[in-house]
Design a protein around this motif. Structure first.
Motif, PDB file in Angstrom:
ATOM      1  N   VAL A  68      37.354  29.882  42.595  1.00  0.00           N
ATOM      2  CA  VAL A  68      38.500  29.586  41.729  1.00  0.00           C
ATOM      3  C   VAL A  68      39.028  30.882  41.113  1.00  0.00           C
ATOM      4  O   VAL A  68      40.246  31.112  41.061  1.00  0.00           O
ATOM      5  CB  VAL A  68      38.115  28.578  40.627  1.00  0.00           C
ATOM      6  CG1 VAL A  68      39.287  28.348  39.684  1.00  0.00           C
ATOM      7  CG2 VAL A  68      37.670  27.258  41.240  1.00  0.00           C
ATOM      8  N   ILE A  69      38.109  31.737  40.671  1.00  0.00           N
ATOM      9  CA  ILE A  69      38.508  33.031  40.108  1.00  0.00           C
ATOM     10  C   ILE A  69      39.236  33.850  41.171  1.00  0.00           C
ATOM     11  O   ILE A  69      40.297  34.440  40.911  1.00  0.00           O
ATOM     12  CB  ILE A  69      37.275  33.811  39.590  1.00  0.00           C
ATOM     13  CG1 ILE A  69      36.653  33.073  38.399  1.00  0.00           C
ATOM     14  CG2 ILE A  69      37.660  35.238  39.182  1.00  0.00           C
ATOM     15  CD1 ILE A  69      35.287  33.618  37.986  1.00  0.00           C
ATOM     16  N   GLY A  70      38.662  33.880  42.393  1.00  0.00           N
ATOM     17  CA  GLY A  70      39.286  34.622  43.492  1.00  0.00           C
ATOM     18  C   GLY A  70      40.664  34.092  43.829  1.00  0.00           C
ATOM     19  O   GLY A  70      41.600  34.861  44.097  1.00  0.00           O
ATOM     20  N   GLU A  71      40.802  32.760  43.798  1.00  0.00           N
ATOM     21  CA  GLU A  71      42.099  32.138  44.057  1.00  0.00           C
ATOM     22  C   GLU A  71      43.115  32.581  43.009  1.00  0.00           C
ATOM     23  O   GLU A  71      44.262  32.925  43.331  1.00  0.00           O
ATOM     24  CB  GLU A  71      41.948  30.612  44.025  1.00  0.00           C
ATOM     25  CG  GLU A  71      43.091  29.851  44.634  1.00  0.00           C
ATOM     26  CD  GLU A  71      42.951  29.654  46.132  1.00  0.00           C
ATOM     27  OE1 GLU A  71      43.873  29.087  46.722  1.00  0.00           O
ATOM     28  OE2 GLU A  71      41.942  30.069  46.711  1.00  0.00           O
ATOM     29  N   GLY A  72      42.684  32.573  41.748  1.00  0.00           N
ATOM     30  CA  GLY A  72      43.569  32.988  40.656  1.00  0.00           C
ATOM     31  C   GLY A  72      43.949  34.452  40.759  1.00  0.00           C
ATOM     32  O   GLY A  72      45.116  34.820  40.569  1.00  0.00           O
ATOM     33  N   ILE A  73      42.960  35.305  41.064  1.00  0.00           N
ATOM     34  CA  ILE A  73      43.233  36.747  41.188  1.00  0.00           C
ATOM     35  C   ILE A  73      44.215  37.003  42.334  1.00  0.00           C
ATOM     36  O   ILE A  73      45.152  37.806  42.207  1.00  0.00           O
ATOM     37  CB  ILE A  73      41.924  37.536  41.419  1.00  0.00           C
ATOM     38  CG1 ILE A  73      41.063  37.499  40.158  1.00  0.00           C
ATOM     39  CG2 ILE A  73      42.219  38.981  41.809  1.00  0.00           C
ATOM     40  CD1 ILE A  73      39.673  38.099  40.334  1.00  0.00           C
ATOM     41  N   GLY A  74      44.014  36.295  43.465  1.00  0.00           N
ATOM     42  CA  GLY A  74      44.914  36.452  44.601  1.00  0.00           C
ATOM     43  C   GLY A  74      46.351  36.082  44.254  1.00  0.00           C
ATOM     44  O   GLY A  74      47.298  36.798  44.602  1.00  0.00           O
ATOM     45  N   CYS A  75      46.520  34.970  43.536  1.00  0.00           N
ATOM     46  CA  CYS A  75      47.855  34.533  43.127  1.00  0.00           C
ATOM     47  C   CYS A  75      48.461  35.483  42.095  1.00  0.00           C
ATOM     48  O   CYS A  75      49.670  35.730  42.086  1.00  0.00           O
ATOM     49  CB  CYS A  75      47.804  33.111  42.574  1.00  0.00           C
ATOM     50  SG  CYS A  75      47.382  31.858  43.804  1.00  0.00           S
ATOM     51  N   PHE A  76      47.606  36.030  41.218  1.00  0.00           N
ATOM     52  CA  PHE A  76      48.047  37.000  40.211  1.00  0.00           C
ATOM     53  C   PHE A  76      48.574  38.269  40.902  1.00  0.00           C
ATOM     54  O   PHE A  76      49.645  38.785  40.554  1.00  0.00           O
ATOM     55  CB  PHE A  76      46.877  37.345  39.280  1.00  0.00           C
ATOM     56  CG  PHE A  76      47.239  38.249  38.135  1.00  0.00           C
ATOM     57  CD1 PHE A  76      47.838  37.743  36.990  1.00  0.00           C
ATOM     58  CD2 PHE A  76      46.988  39.609  38.202  1.00  0.00           C
ATOM     59  CE1 PHE A  76      48.175  38.578  35.932  1.00  0.00           C
ATOM     60  CE2 PHE A  76      47.311  40.458  37.157  1.00  0.00           C
ATOM     61  CZ  PHE A  76      47.914  39.943  36.008  1.00  0.00           C
ATOM     62  N   ILE A  77      47.826  38.754  41.894  1.00  0.00           N
ATOM     63  CA  ILE A  77      48.234  39.940  42.660  1.00  0.00           C
ATOM     64  C   ILE A  77      49.542  39.671  43.406  1.00  0.00           C
ATOM     65  O   ILE A  77      50.441  40.523  43.439  1.00  0.00           O
ATOM     66  CB  ILE A  77      47.124  40.356  43.648  1.00  0.00           C
ATOM     67  CG1 ILE A  77      45.919  40.909  42.884  1.00  0.00           C
ATOM     68  CG2 ILE A  77      47.629  41.397  44.643  1.00  0.00           C
ATOM     69  CD1 ILE A  77      44.673  41.091  43.729  1.00  0.00           C
ATOM     70  N   ALA A  78      49.640  38.466  43.988  1.00  0.00           N
ATOM     71  CA  ALA A  78      50.865  38.101  44.711  1.00  0.00           C
ATOM     72  C   ALA A  78      52.079  38.160  43.780  1.00  0.00           C
ATOM     73  O   ALA A  78      53.147  38.665  44.161  1.00  0.00           O
ATOM     74  CB  ALA A  78      50.722  36.701  45.309  1.00  0.00           C
ATOM     75  N   SER A  79      51.915  37.660  42.555  1.00  0.00           N
ATOM     76  CA  SER A  79      53.017  37.692  41.580  1.00  0.00           C
ATOM     77  C   SER A  79      53.395  39.130  41.230  1.00  0.00           C
ATOM     78  O   SER A  79      54.574  39.466  41.128  1.00  0.00           O
ATOM     79  CB  SER A  79      52.621  36.937  40.302  1.00  0.00           C
ATOM     80  OG  SER A  79      52.297  35.598  40.592  1.00  0.00           O
ATOM     81  N   LEU A  80      52.379  39.983  41.044  1.00  0.00           N
ATOM     82  CA  LEU A  80      52.630  41.387  40.705  1.00  0.00           C
ATOM     83  C   LEU A  80      53.352  42.126  41.836  1.00  0.00           C
ATOM     84  O   LEU A  80      54.046  43.114  41.599  1.00  0.00           O
ATOM     85  CB  LEU A  80      51.324  42.112  40.382  1.00  0.00           C
ATOM     86  CG  LEU A  80      50.633  41.749  39.060  1.00  0.00           C
ATOM     87  CD1 LEU A  80      49.346  42.533  38.906  1.00  0.00           C
ATOM     88  CD2 LEU A  80      51.564  42.015  37.871  1.00  0.00           C
ATOM     89  N   LEU A  81      53.166  41.631  43.066  1.00  0.00           N
ATOM     90  CA  LEU A  81      53.821  42.249  44.226  1.00  0.00           C
ATOM     91  C   LEU A  81      55.172  41.607  44.531  1.00  0.00           C
ATOM     92  O   LEU A  81      55.848  41.975  45.493  1.00  0.00           O
ATOM     93  CB  LEU A  81      52.913  42.144  45.453  1.00  0.00           C
ATOM     94  CG  LEU A  81      51.644  43.012  45.430  1.00  0.00           C
ATOM     95  CD1 LEU A  81      50.715  42.639  46.579  1.00  0.00           C
ATOM     96  CD2 LEU A  81      52.013  44.494  45.509  1.00  0.00           C
ATOM     97  N   GLY A  82      55.564  40.638  43.701  1.00  0.00           N
ATOM     98  CA  GLY A  82      56.850  39.985  43.897  1.00  0.00           C
ATOM     99  C   GLY A  82      56.842  38.915  44.954  1.00  0.00           C
ATOM    100  O   GLY A  82      57.881  38.573  45.536  1.00  0.00           O
ATOM    101  N   SER A  83      55.652  38.348  45.218  1.00  0.00           N
ATOM    102  CA  SER A  83      55.528  37.312  46.239  1.00  0.00           C
ATOM    103  C   SER A  83      55.107  35.981  45.606  1.00  0.00           C
ATOM    104  O   SER A  83      54.970  35.887  44.388  1.00  0.00           O
ATOM    105  CB  SER A  83      54.503  37.754  47.294  1.00  0.00           C
ATOM    106  OG  SER A  83      54.444  36.818  48.344  1.00  0.00           O
ATOM    107  N   THR A  84      54.907  34.984  46.436  1.00  0.00           N
ATOM    108  CA  THR A  84      54.563  33.633  45.978  1.00  0.00           C
ATOM    109  C   THR A  84      53.055  33.384  46.096  1.00  0.00           C
ATOM    110  O   THR A  84      52.349  34.164  46.725  1.00  0.00           O
ATOM    111  CB  THR A  84      55.338  32.597  46.807  1.00  0.00           C
ATOM    112  OG1 THR A  84      55.061  32.806  48.199  1.00  0.00           O
ATOM    113  CG2 THR A  84      56.835  32.747  46.582  1.00  0.00           C
ATOM    114  N   PRO A  85      52.532  32.295  45.490  1.00  0.00           N
ATOM    115  CA  PRO A  85      51.082  32.037  45.491  1.00  0.00           C
ATOM    116  C   PRO A  85      50.446  32.051  46.877  1.00  0.00           C
ATOM    117  O   PRO A  85      51.024  31.545  47.849  1.00  0.00           O
ATOM    118  CB  PRO A  85      50.974  30.645  44.860  1.00  0.00           C
ATOM    119  CG  PRO A  85      52.184  30.532  43.998  1.00  0.00           C
ATOM    120  CD  PRO A  85      53.266  31.272  44.723  1.00  0.00           C
TER     121      PRO A  85
END
Length: 449
Positions: free
Chosen positions: A299-316
């Motif tokens: 769950v943490i990894g899923e959240g971190i991945g989505c957080f990184i995607a947002s920082l890169l201007g992408s979607t979840p």
């Protein structure tokens, strides 16, 4: 000596695997096998659809596709190597499409609309990370997902993807006639099955055919497409070898809108319900039950991945269930292979030419491999339930979600868009809806002995 004995026992417990998750694979093999997973995933499709739906210009669409590749790569490495430590590849999900378009339009479109989408995604990702750290999500899984429910969720994951692979990838595949698409799908599917059978029949000598079966099938299908005149490589020749991705606060910004955040939080809940099915599918294929620690870290990894995607201007980005099927076909479950897949994603993100090469593979060729993978995922779900007593209650727990999955997958878009927005988000993910119904039925229906 004890480690070798343990590995030998693991091999006995998982005879269908040729390489276990913790086994070391050479750099060259990891690179080749990682590329195989990347080629089997349609990572470029989601950003392409988003660009088309909200009317992004060519340069903006390319930048979004690049960012999505890089986000998928980093998220895959984070989840596989640091967090869940299971062979799982991350990629953009189709689930948030409706919400993203809705938030974008409701926020006025343009830069403001996209910044609202990214801001809501960022906050939602942080909440997912908190769910992992507190262990709340794991408690939900332990309480509500016994083997019958877990097996049903895995089964409907495969079931829900089959019509998509058949309809969108094959019957409606762009760039070719339906006859050509069916032939291309059959060629890639038949080559895949032949390679797997050669690997199973000749064991050690045929091992190379099995472990590279997906990439061989995709190459064979692409060669056939070239002979048919439907393989278009013009975009590859025009693309640049190297180009910079989007930079936060220079190319885009973040806007935090309460209604947009609430909408995206609902989407993340649906995503987590769906990705749980992926985790169970992978766990079943490698024959290693999920531990409490793994679920929390996942769950943490899923959240971190989505957080990184947002920082890169992408979607979840979320776990892709298709990779569980690829593992089952090839027998390769090494985490190193998935780290290599993550590295390939990042490389594709920085190279427009390589990304264009992946995008050039005809959808019907991918579809031929994809539908077989979906079938294998569904069978994995049945294997989870094989030792469970299937009484009258269990029949309904399995049957109703199965029917509901097909019903929602085949639901006409006109009817779906006439429903309230929140219901649209839920029904837009047949797996999440079926999972919720399976959980509810398992709790509400009385056990009959």
């Amino acid at each position: 000596m004890e480690t070798q004995n343990n590995k030998a026992k693991d091999k006995i417990n998982t005879p269908h695997l040729t390489v276990l998750p913790d086994e070391k694979v050479s750099f060259g093999q990891s690179a080749l096998l990682g590329l195989q997973h990347v080629m089997a995933m349609d990572v470029y499709v989601v950003p392409f659809l988003i660009a088309m739906l909200i009317g992004l210009q060519s340069g903006q669409a390319t930048a979004l596709i690049q960012s999505t590749f890089i986000a998928a790569g980093i998220a895959t490495i984070v989840q596989t190597y640091f967090c869940m430590k299971l062979p799982i590849a991350q990629g953009p999900s189709y689930v948030p499409l409706g919400a993203i378009v809705g938030i974008y339009v409701a926020s006025g479109g343009g830069e403001l609309g996209w910044s609202s989408v990214l801001g809501a995604s960022l906050i939602g990702a942080i909440l997912v990370i908190i769910l992992g750290f507190t262990g709340v999500f794991n408690k939900i899984v332990k309480t509500f997902i016994p083997p019958v429910v877990g097996g049903t969720i895995i089964f409907v994951v495969g079931l829900s993807l089959m019509p998509v692979g058949l309809s969108d990838n094959i019957y409606k595949g762009a760039g070719a006639t339906i006859n050509q698409n069916i032939y291309l799908a059959l060629i890639s599917a038949i080559v895949l099955i032949i390679c797997v059978m050669l690997g199973s029949f000749f064991r050690k000598k045929g091992r190379v055919f099995r472990i590279t079966s997906v990439i061989i099938a995709l190459i064979a299908g692409s060669v056939a497409a070239k002979f048919m005149g439907v393989l278009d490589l013009s975009a590859v020749s025009q693309a640049k070898w190297f180009s910079m991705p989007q930079i936060p606060f220079a190319d885009f910004s973040f806007t935090f809108n309460i209604s947009a955040i609430i909408t995206m939080v609902i989407i993340y809940i649906v995503l987590m319900a769906e990705t749980t099915g992926t985790w169970f599918a992978v766990s079943n294929v490698i024959d290693k039950p999920l531990t409490d620690k793994q679920i929390n870290r996942g769950v943490i990894g899923e959240g971190i991945g989505c957080f990184i995607a947002s920082l890169l201007g992408s979607t979840p980005v979320t776990g892709y269930s298709t990779n569980a099927g690829v593992i089952s076909i090839t027998g390769i479950a090494s985490s190193r292979v998935f780290v290599a897949a993550g590295a390939w994603f990042v490389l594709f993100g920085f190279s427009g030419k390589l990304a264009a090469l992946i995008s050039a593979i005809p959808s019907a060729v991918i579809g031929g491999v994809f539908v077989i993978v979906c079938g294998i995922i569904a069978i994995s779900g049945l294997q989870v339930m094989k030792n469970e007593r299937i009484g009258e209650k269990e029949m309904y727990v399995i049957a109703v979600p199965m029917i509901l999955t097909l019903a929602l997958t085949l639901l006409p878009d006109d009817f779906l868009y006439s429903l309230p927005t929140t219901v649209q988000y839920l029904f837009g993910s047949p797996v999440a809806t079926a999972a919720i119904v399976a959980i509810v039925l398992n709790k509400l229906l009385p056990s009959i002995k």
